[in-house]
Design a protein around this motif. Structure first.
Motif, short mmCIF file in Angstrom:
data_model
loop_
_atom_site.label_atom_id
_atom_site.label_comp_id
_atom_site.label_asym_id
_atom_site.label_seq_id
_atom_site.Cartn_x
_atom_site.Cartn_y
_atom_site.Cartn_z
N ARG A 62 -15.26 11.94 -1.54
CA ARG A 62 -14.28 12.87 -0.98
C ARG A 62 -14.64 14.32 -1.34
O ARG A 62 -14.41 15.22 -0.55
N ASN A 82 -9.95 15.46 6.42
CA ASN A 82 -10.54 14.29 7.08
C ASN A 82 -10.78 13.13 6.13
O ASN A 82 -10.77 11.97 6.55
N MET A 83 -11.06 13.41 4.87
CA MET A 83 -11.45 12.35 3.95
C MET A 83 -10.27 11.82 3.13
O MET A 83 -10.47 11.09 2.18
N ARG A 112 -22.34 10.21 0.96
CA ARG A 112 -21.48 10.22 2.16
C ARG A 112 -20.11 9.57 1.93
O ARG A 112 -19.18 9.79 2.70
N ARG A 113 -20.01 8.76 0.89
CA ARG A 113 -18.72 8.10 0.63
C ARG A 113 -17.77 8.95 -0.20
O ARG A 113 -16.61 8.59 -0.37
N ARG A 166 -12.85 19.27 6.20
CA ARG A 166 -13.54 18.35 5.27
C ARG A 166 -12.55 17.76 4.26
O ARG A 166 -12.64 16.59 3.89
N GLY A 185 -17.57 14.91 3.44
CA GLY A 185 -16.58 15.29 2.44
C GLY A 185 -16.58 16.77 2.13
O GLY A 185 -17.41 17.54 2.63
#
Lengths: 214, 214, 214, 214, 214, 214, 214, 214
Positions: free
Chosen positions: C138, A212-213, C135-136, A209, C160
C-alpha cells in the motif's frame, strides 16, 4: 526527422490511472497528433487557452476544456464514485488555479471532491470553522504559496494524509514558489508530503495512489 | 602591519545604543585588545566558550559571560527599566540560543523581557493559551527555524510590531536557515519584519529603536 | 533565562501519533530535561552516538538506542500490528541509515516493515526480481540519493503510494541531497510525493497518516 | 564602432568539424553579414523562425532551414557516411527539438542517425523493446528533461558512450533544466557524460570527436 | 534491520566494466562486508586513509591502496593493453588527486595512461609544448578547477574526445567546483563533455565506453 | 603516477610579477617539492600555520612567514620603491587578515603600503577624518565583508582606482562572502572593480598591473 | 507624491567623471524630466530604442543616440584626448553590445578607443595575432560571456590592467552571465578584476579612474 | 468548481489595519467579485494598469487608482492624523514606485508621510543635508536597490526604527533584488529590519504596527 509518439497504453493496468498529456512544451501539431492517436479517454494538462484555441476545430469539439485549470478531457471521464474522502484546501484565491488542476484530474478519474478555499493562516478563524470537516478526510490536498504556513498548521490538527502543493504565487523571494516548497519540506508538523511547485495534477495522482489501494 | 582599533565611541549618542563587539571572526588577541581599549561598558556577541576560555584570566574576570547566548557584558549593564512592552517568543527549544542572544542584548540595554518558549504551530494550543499576553506587547521578537510558520500565525493575531528572527535550526532544505528566512519574508501576514538568520542581537537593537523613540 | 519545555502532549489524539524529540540542535542537558519531563513513551530522532553517550547513565539505561538510525525509544513502543502494507526500499547501501530511521519510527508506532535494499537502477534486474512484492504494498518508502532515479522507475511500475526520501549521499552537485530532491520533485512518473532530505522520520509519519485512516 | 567578424576558418583542420554560428544573441544584420562573409558551407544554430524570416530573401533562399531544430545549412552538408554507430534517444515528445538540433548537426557533418523517441522510464517497456538496438550503438545521445532518469537507466544496460543532454522541459524545480542536469551529473550509472542544457549541437560535436578518431 | 548487499555481478557483461564500490558514505563494517562478499576483483573509490586504516588487517593486506587517489584494488587489475590512446591532463598541481583517481580506475581496467600535469592557461607555453602529443590522443581527460579555462583552450586545438573533470580546487566563488563545472558546460569550444565535480572515476568509465566500442 | 611541477618561470617577463604558489589545496610534500625546485624568490599564499609547521625545518628556516596573512616569502622580496600611491582600507577588524594578504603580496613586489583599518560606514566619521588621505591615492584596495557598503561610499568620494575585496566575514546570508561580493558588483558608485572573495593576493596583483604600466 | 530629482552635480569634481542616468528602471517621463533639469552634458545608459522613441521629439533631437550600446549623449562629449592606452576586446560577436556601451562611455569622457573583436579562445590564433598590440595597452576591457575563458588567457600574456566584463551571452547554465562572472572571479590568471554582468559602463568608469590618476 | 471568497473581515480588530487585496495573481473577474463582496473600504495592491483598465467601468469609477504605486482605494481612506513620525526615503528615482506603494498604503490608513527621494550614498552630501529631518523621525522606510548601501549608512546616523525595503532595481547580480536584500540583512549597522523585495505595502504595515501601539 519523422516524429513517433509512443503512448504508454498500459499505464492504468500498472499504476491505477492512465497516462496524461503534459501540453506545456509540446507544439499544437504534436498535441493534435497525440489526440488523434489516442484510443481511450485521456486527460490533458497545462493546455493553455491559446494552444486550445489553436487546435483544429474538429478536435476541439471533442474536448471538455476548463481554462482555469488548463485541463481538457478527451473522451468521457470515469463515473463519479460515492465518497472518496479527499478534499482540496487553498490558502488564498490566488491558489485556485492549482487547486482546480487537482480537482479536474480527480474528477477525470472518478472523484468529485470539495474545494475549501481561502483559509490561509493570516486569518486563522477561517480555518478553524472548517476544522471538523477537514479532520474527517482521508487525504487533504493543500495548495499554498508565499510562506506556505497553512500545511504546517493543518498538519498539527488533522490525522489524514496531507499532500501539500506549493504554488508559484508571490513576488520577491516568493517568486516561482521555491520559498513555499522549502517551507513545506521543512515543516515543523510531521508527516506532510509534497510535490513539485504548482503540480496539482501530481497531487491528484498521489491521492489516487492512496485511495486506490485501501 | 600594525593593528589599529577605532571604536565607534559616539554611537550611543547617534543611534541610542552603544557599539557591540562581534567576536566570531576576531582573534582572541584582537578581542583582548579591544576590551582593554574600551572606556565604557560594552556588549560582546558571538563569543564562543573556547574563545572566552582563551582570554587572559584577568580580563575574563571582568566579564559577565553567558554561554548559551555567547554574550558577555564588559562593565555594568544599564539599570532595568520598568516595563518595556517587549517579549521574546520561540517556536521550539532549539531556538533558545538565539532568543537568549536577544534577551541578553536587551538586558544590557536596560530591558528585562519575558521569553515565551515552545509555542510552535504544530501544537497550536500552546500558542493560543498565551495569546492575550502576546496581544498586549508593543514589540514581539519571534525566533523560529525550519518553516518559520510561527511569525505568520502570530502576525494574524496581534497588533504589535513583530520582528521575526529566522534560525538555522533544521537540516536538508532547512539547513542554515535560508528556508526560514524566505518563509518570513514571504509571509502571508502583513507587517512582519525580519533580520539576518540567527541575529538575536539585531532583533534586540531593532526593538530598542522602536522603544526608544516612543 | 529559565528554560521551559512545553511538550505537545495531545498530539497523538489530534494526528494519530505522538510528538518526537528532534535532538540534533538541542544540548544534552535539554534532551535530558525533556526525557525527565515526559510521562508517556517517546521517540527520539537524530540522537547521535556522542550525545547518547553524554546522557546521564541512569537515563541512558532507559533508552532503546540504535546508532545506525540515530533513534531511541524512551518507554515501550506500540505492539506490532499484523500486516501494515508498508515497505522500505533503498537504492544503495549508503541510503540504509535513512531507511533505518524510517523503519525504527514505524516500529515505535507498531509497524514492523521489510527493508528491500540495494535495488538502484544501475542494475535494473535487482529491482525487477522484487517487483511482485513491491506491487502488493500500500505504501512504499523509497530512499535514494545522487540522481534518485529509483522512485521514478518504481513509480511507473506499482500502484501504491510512493513516498520518496532524497538522501544526502553523493558529492559535487549531489552533495547535500538537493539534486536528489529536485529529481524526485521533477519525476516523470506521476503521483510520487516527497519529504525533506534524509527525513526518514517524516516519511514514516506520512505512511502512518495513510495507514491510520484506511 | 565598426564591426569586424573573424571567422575561425581553420577549425575543421584543427578539431575535425567547422565553426558553427550561434545566432541567439546576434542581430539579424550580424547574421546576414557573417553569411555573406563565409566562403565554405556553414551550420547555423539557434536561428529562431522570426530571425530566419527577417533575413534578406536572397540570403534566406540559400539556406536549408528546419524550424523544429532552429538550424540552417548554408551551403551543402557533407555527404552521408555509411553507418556511424550513433543514435539519438529521447525521453518524451517535448525533448524532440533538442534531439533535432543534434540530428541536424550530425547530418550537416555527414551522419544520418536514427531518433528513438518517447522511451522515458515512466513506461519502462518502451525502452526495453528497443534495447538490443541501443546496445549495438557506439554513441548514444540521450535527451531528457525533468528528472532525467533515462540516461541512468540506459547507462546500466548498454556498453557504448552515452552523451546525456539535459533539456529545459518542465516547470517548478525542473524549469530551465538545472534539475535534469544535476541528476545526470549525479547519475548512479557510471561513465555518463553531459553537455549544457538543451545543447543538442554540443552533443553532436562530442559524438563527432568520438567517431572521427576511431 | 538486517543488511543485505546485492552486488551488480553482471555489470561487466552489460556495460563493459565491473561495479566499483563508492566508499565515502559507507561505514567501515559495510565496506568490509562487501569485500568479503565479492567473488571477483573489485575497484574501491573514495576510500579515505582513515577508513582504509580502520579495515581489518587481514582485509587490508589484500588491497592495493593508493592514498592520493583514495582508490584500492581488491584482487588483480586487468593486464595492461598496448596503447589506449587515452591521456590525462591537469591544469595545476592541486588537480592531481582527481587525475590520480582517473588514472587508477583506468589502470584497474587495463589501461596505463600518461598524466600531463601543470599545463594551465595562465602560462600558455606549458600547454603549447605538449600540443602535438595531445593532438594524437583519442580521448583526453582534462582535470581543472577554479575557472576551468583549460578544457576550452584544448577544445579549440585538438580533434579527440575531451572529457573535462571540474575539480573542487579554489575558494570563494570557486569553492566546491560549481564555477568550474559551469564554465565547462558553457564552454565556447564545441564538443566538450563533462562529469560530476571531482569525478575522476566517472571520467575513466566514460573513456572506457569510448575505447571499448571502437 | 609520478608528479611533475612545471613552474611558470617566465611569468614576470610577461605580466610584470612572478608566479605565486597557492598552498591551500596542495599537500605539504607538494609544497616542499615546489620550494626545492624554485630558483628565484617566490611568494606563497594560503599557507596555513599547520601546513607551515609541517614543512621540513630546513625549508621552514628559509621562509619569512606571517601567520595573519598566511603568506610566506621564499627568498628576498623586491626592495621597497619610494611612494606607490596604493593604500589598503578595511571596514572592520575582521577584514584585517585579507588586508594583510594584500599588504604582504605588495611588499613582496616592492611596495610598502599603509593599512587604514576600521572605517566601516556604521560610524561614518571614522571614514571622513581620513578622506583627504584617501583622495590622494592612485589605487585603493578596500576589504569589506557583510554588506560591503564601504566601497560604495568611498566610490562616491575619491577619484582613484578602487579594487574592492569582498571578505567572508559574517554569518547567515553573509556567510562565505557572496552577499558582500554581490553588493560590490551592484554598487551604486561607478567604476568600482572587484576580485574573488577574500582574494587579497589578487587585489594586490591588480594594483601592480595598474602601477607598473604608468 | 511629488517627484524630486536630486542630480549629483558635483560628482565630476569628486571622482573625475560626471553622473550618468541609468534609464532601465525609469519611466519615460522621469527620463524626460531629468534631461530637462540637467545643466551640463550628461551620459544616458540603458536607454532602449522603445524608450528613446517615446521621448518628446524636441528632447530626442538634442540627443546623440546609439542603439547598439543603448547610450545617448545629452550635450557635447569631451574632446578626444590623444592616446589613452585603453582598448576593448571581445570574445565573440555577441559581446559587441556590451563593448559598445564601454566604448561610448569612454568616448563621452574623451577617449576614443579601439575595439578588438572576435578573439575568443576556441580559435586561439585570432588572439595571438593581436598579442603585441594588446601588450602595449595600459588598460584592457575584456568582454566575454559563456565560459569567459578569454580574460584568463589574456591575463597570462599581458602586463596591463585587465577589467573583465562578464556578458549575459549564452543559455542553460550560461544564461544571465553568472557562469561567466564566476569564471572570471575564479580566474587562474592573477590580477584580473571585474564588474557586474553586462556592465560596460562600469568598466569604462574603472578605466577612467586608472587613467585619470596617472 | 465554484469560487468562494472568504474575506478576513475582522483583521482590523485583531491587528490594527484591514485586509488588503493582492491583485497580482488574481484574474480580473476575481478582483471584481472581491470588490463587490466587500462591505468596508479596502486597499488594493499590485493592480497593474492593464488589470485596472479591464475592470468593469462601474467598478472602476468607485476606485481611487494610482498607476505609479499600482494601488487603488475602494471606499474612503481613513482621515489623516496629525503627525505620524514616519518618513519614506529612496536611494534613487528608480525606487519611487516602491516608495509610492508604501506612501499610498500609509495614506489609506490615515498617515500622510513625506518622501525624501534621491539620497543614495554615491553622492553622500544629498543625504547629509537632510540628516536633521531624518533624525527626528520615529520610523524611516528606506527603499533601495542594487547594493542597498543607503540603509546601512542611515542606520549609523539616526535613532529611529529603520524598515529597509530592498527593490528589484538593477541588472546582472542585482536583478530581482536579492543582492539588495542580502546586503540589508547583512548590514553592518545594527537594528535595521527588512521585508520582502519591493514590498512597500509590508513596510507600511510594519510602520503602522509600530505607530499604533505607542
Amino acid at each position: 526527422m519523422s516524429e513517433e509518439f509512443v503512448l504508454d497504453t498500459m499505464r492504468a493496468e500498472r499504476v491505477g490511472f492512465g497516462e496524461a498529456v503534459y501540453c506545456a512544451s509540446k507544439t499544437v501539431s504534436q498535441i493534435a497528433a497525440i489526440l488523434q492517436a489516442a484510443a481511450s479517454p485521456m486527460l490533458l494538462t497545462r493546455l493553455d487557452p491559446a494552444a486550445h484555441e489553436a487546435l483544429p476545430a474538429s478536435l476541439r469539439a471533442t474536448l471538455d476544456y476548463d481554462p482555469q485549470s488548463r485541463t481538457a478531457f478527451s473522451g468521457a471521464p470515469k463515473p463519479v464514485e460515492a465518497t472518496s474522502g479527499i478534499a482540496i484546501v487553498t490558502a488564498g484565491t490566488s491558489d485556485l488555479a492549482v487547486a482546480a488542476e487537482a480537482a479536474r484530474s480527480l474528477r477525470f478519474n472518478g472523484h468529485d471532491v470539495p474545494v475549501i478555499a481561502d483559509v490561509g493562516v493570516a486569518g486563522l478563524w477561517r480555518l478553524m470553522r472548517r476544522l471538523e470537516e477537514l479532520r474527517r478526510m482521508r487525504v487533504l490536498i493543500v495548495a499554498a504559496g508565499m510562506d506556505a504556513a497553512l500545511p504546517s498548521v493543518i498538519g498539527g490538527l488533522v490525522p489524514g494524509a496531507i499532500i501539500a502543493v506549493p504554488t508559484s504565487v508571490g513576488y520577491g523571494v516568493a517568486a516561482g514558489g521555491q520559498a513555499a516548497l522549502n517551507a513545506i519540506l521543512a515543516s515543523c508538523a510531521p508527516g506532510i508530503v509534497t510535490v513539485n511547485i504548482d503540480n496539482g495534477y501530481g497531487a491528484a495522482c498521489a491521492a489516487l495512489r492512496i485511495i486506490n489501494m485501501r
